[in-house]
Scaffold this motif. Structure first.
Motif, PDB file in Angstrom:
ATOM      1  N   ALA A 106       0.835  -1.205   0.000  1.00  0.00           N
ATOM      2  CA  ALA A 106       0.000   0.000   0.000  1.00  0.00           C
ATOM      3  C   ALA A 106       0.866   1.250   0.000  1.00  0.00           C
ATOM      4  O   ALA A 106       0.549   2.241  -0.674  1.00  0.00           O
ATOM      5  CB  ALA A 106      -0.938  -0.018   1.202  1.00  0.00           C
TER       6      ALA A 106
ATOM      7  N   ILE B 227       2.276   1.675  -3.483  1.00  0.00           N
ATOM      8  CA  ILE B 227       1.261   2.180  -4.400  1.00  0.00           C
ATOM      9  C   ILE B 227       1.092   3.681  -4.231  1.00  0.00           C
ATOM     10  O   ILE B 227       0.919   4.416  -5.216  1.00  0.00           O
ATOM     11  CB  ILE B 227      -0.079   1.433  -4.182  1.00  0.00           C
ATOM     12  N   ASP B 228       1.171   4.166  -3.006  1.00  0.00           N
ATOM     13  CA  ASP B 228       1.072   5.609  -2.764  1.00  0.00           C
ATOM     14  C   ASP B 228       2.203   6.351  -3.473  1.00  0.00           C
ATOM     15  O   ASP B 228       1.978   7.380  -4.129  1.00  0.00           O
ATOM     16  CB  ASP B 228       1.113   5.885  -1.267  1.00  0.00           C
TER      17      ASP B 228
ATOM     18  N   GLN C 239       1.609   6.195  -7.209  1.00  0.00           N
ATOM     19  CA  GLN C 239       0.518   7.077  -7.632  1.00  0.00           C
ATOM     20  C   GLN C 239       1.013   8.512  -7.784  1.00  0.00           C
ATOM     21  O   GLN C 239       0.620   9.222  -8.710  1.00  0.00           O
ATOM     22  CB  GLN C 239      -0.630   7.007  -6.628  1.00  0.00           C
ATOM     23  N   ASP C 240       1.889   8.939  -6.887  1.00  0.00           N
ATOM     24  CA  ASP C 240       2.463  10.284  -7.000  1.00  0.00           C
ATOM     25  C   ASP C 240       3.246  10.418  -8.305  1.00  0.00           C
ATOM     26  O   ASP C 240       3.154  11.435  -9.000  1.00  0.00           O
ATOM     27  CB  ASP C 240       3.378  10.545  -5.801  1.00  0.00           C
TER      28      ASP C 240
ATOM     29  N   PHE D 285      -5.865   0.725  -0.686  1.00  0.00           N
ATOM     30  CA  PHE D 285      -5.685   2.112  -1.128  1.00  0.00           C
ATOM     31  C   PHE D 285      -5.798   3.139  -0.001  1.00  0.00           C
ATOM     32  O   PHE D 285      -5.822   4.344  -0.278  1.00  0.00           O
ATOM     33  CB  PHE D 285      -6.705   2.435  -2.224  1.00  0.00           C
TER      34      PHE D 285
ATOM     35  N   GLN E 297      -3.679   4.177   2.020  1.00  0.00           N
ATOM     36  CA  GLN E 297      -2.505   5.048   2.121  1.00  0.00           C
ATOM     37  C   GLN E 297      -2.304   5.932   0.891  1.00  0.00           C
ATOM     38  O   GLN E 297      -1.412   6.786   0.876  1.00  0.00           O
ATOM     39  CB  GLN E 297      -1.248   4.206   2.344  1.00  0.00           C
ATOM     40  N   THR E 298      -3.118   5.729  -0.129  1.00  0.00           N
ATOM     41  CA  THR E 298      -2.945   6.489  -1.363  1.00  0.00           C
ATOM     42  C   THR E 298      -3.531   7.886  -1.224  1.00  0.00           C
ATOM     43  O   THR E 298      -4.658   8.048  -0.746  1.00  0.00           O
ATOM     44  CB  THR E 298      -3.623   5.763  -2.542  1.00  0.00           C
ATOM     45  N   SER E 299      -2.798   8.882  -1.643  1.00  0.00           N
ATOM     46  CA  SER E 299      -3.241  10.263  -1.513  1.00  0.00           C
ATOM     47  C   SER E 299      -4.553  10.485  -2.258  1.00  0.00           C
ATOM     48  O   SER E 299      -4.686  10.130  -3.431  1.00  0.00           O
ATOM     49  CB  SER E 299      -2.181  11.223  -2.074  1.00  0.00           C
TER      50      SER E 299
ATOM     51  N   MET F 151      -6.535   9.958  -6.445  1.00  0.00           N
ATOM     52  CA  MET F 151      -7.312   8.726  -6.438  1.00  0.00           C
ATOM     53  C   MET F 151      -8.774   9.051  -6.167  1.00  0.00           C
ATOM     54  O   MET F 151      -9.086   9.968  -5.411  1.00  0.00           O
ATOM     55  CB  MET F 151      -6.790   7.772  -5.369  1.00  0.00           C
TER      56      MET F 151
ATOM     57  N   ARG G 295       0.378  -2.901  -7.819  1.00  0.00           N
ATOM     58  CA  ARG G 295       1.757  -2.412  -7.755  1.00  0.00           C
ATOM     59  C   ARG G 295       2.536  -2.832  -8.987  1.00  0.00           C
ATOM     60  O   ARG G 295       3.242  -2.021  -9.613  1.00  0.00           O
ATOM     61  CB  ARG G 295       2.432  -2.949  -6.487  1.00  0.00           C
TER      62      ARG G 295
END
Length: 276
Positions: A49, A52-53, A56-57, A87, A89-91, A95, A253
């Motif tokens: 997680a 993935i964060d 994503q950035d 997800f 931890q994803t900003s 998202m 990922r």
């Protein structure tokens, strides 16, 4: 840690072999992605997680791709739990989660993909569909609202729609969360036994459960018909919540890593600039 290869038994074929795919051959309690104990797997989910964060950035900065994650499955299969577990931890800056319900009167006045297209991810964004356009080849089929000809037309239309998205930079990851009937019974009963979870329960859940075999057959049909090279299906054994999250986190990922994302080049005019 190296990418984990997809199990052939869980990846729905994207060619003529799809006609031989049987959903019943996938064990809902399988754990092909498990890494040691349950605690080990949970720790791995947390680590993924976090990865993935970061990715994503990078996806947002890169601006070349957009990612659509489709979560489809029977009631209690863990769509909400996947969003939280994979997800969390994803900003939220890059998202978005879309939870689909029955179409409104306005949406019913358009073609069934009209409302879907409006929610597609933009460049640099990850959008997660909690249920999806595949409801339109599940519920109407089981309830007998559309005939076999219309069903096949919709399969073809969805494939064309997803191909167009893919050709325009959308990476489509489709996960069918495969829960067993006994496990679903236990989860539904847990909702009934806990007043704090009554809001999650609807009488229609029991009606759908009574049509379990029909829904399993409908899922098998759509998996066979809509697993394509540009948008393949992966069946995720979902009896174990931890394993479900681990498998999806690993595959998301890996998909992001496979895009070979990069930060854009800086403005040369900024070289050597000192902020006073």
């Amino acid at each position: 840690m190296p990418a984990t290869p997809r199990s052939p038994a869980l990846q729905v074929p994207t060619n003529q072999a799809a006609a031989r795919f049987k959903l019943a051959d996938v064990a809902p309690d399988a754990k092909p992605y498990a890494v040691g104990s349950k605690a080990d797997s949970k720790a791995r989910v947390e680590a993924l997680a976090a990865e993935i964060d970061v990715l994503q950035d990078l996806l947002y900065a890169d601006q070349r791709f957009k990612v659509l994650v489709v979560l489809q499955g029977m009631d209690t299969s863990g769509k909400d739990g996947t969003v939280r577990g994979v997800f969390a931890q994803t900003s939220p800056l890059g998202m978005r989660v879309v939870s689909w319900r029955a179409p409104s009167h306005l949406e019913q006045a358009h073609d069934y993909l009209w409302r879907i297209h409006a929610q597609m991810p933009r460049n640099g964004e990850i959008v997660i569909f909690n249920r999806s356009h595949y409801e339109d080849v599940l519920v109407p089929v089981v309830q007998g609202w559309i005939d076999a000809k219309t069903q096949q037309q919709r399969f073809a239309q969805i494939n064309d729609f997803e191909r167009m998205l893919s050709e325009n930079g959308t990476v489509i990851l489709k996960f069918m969360l495969h829960i067993g009937k006994d496990e679903q019974r236990e989860r539904l009963q847990a909702r009934l036994d806990d007043p704090r979870k009554h809001w999650k329960f609807d009488v229609s859940d029991l009606e759908a459960r009574a049509q379990w075999d029909d829904y399993q057959a409908a899922y098998q049909q759509l998996l066979r018909a809509t697993s394509t090279p540009w948008a393949p299906w992966t069946v995720v054994p979902a009896n174990s919540k931890t394993h479900r999250n681990l498998m999806i986190a690993t595959l998301v990922r890996d998909a992001l890593v496979g895009l070979k994302l990069r930060y854009p080049a800086g403005d040369p005019a900024l070289d050597g600039v000192q902020v006073s």
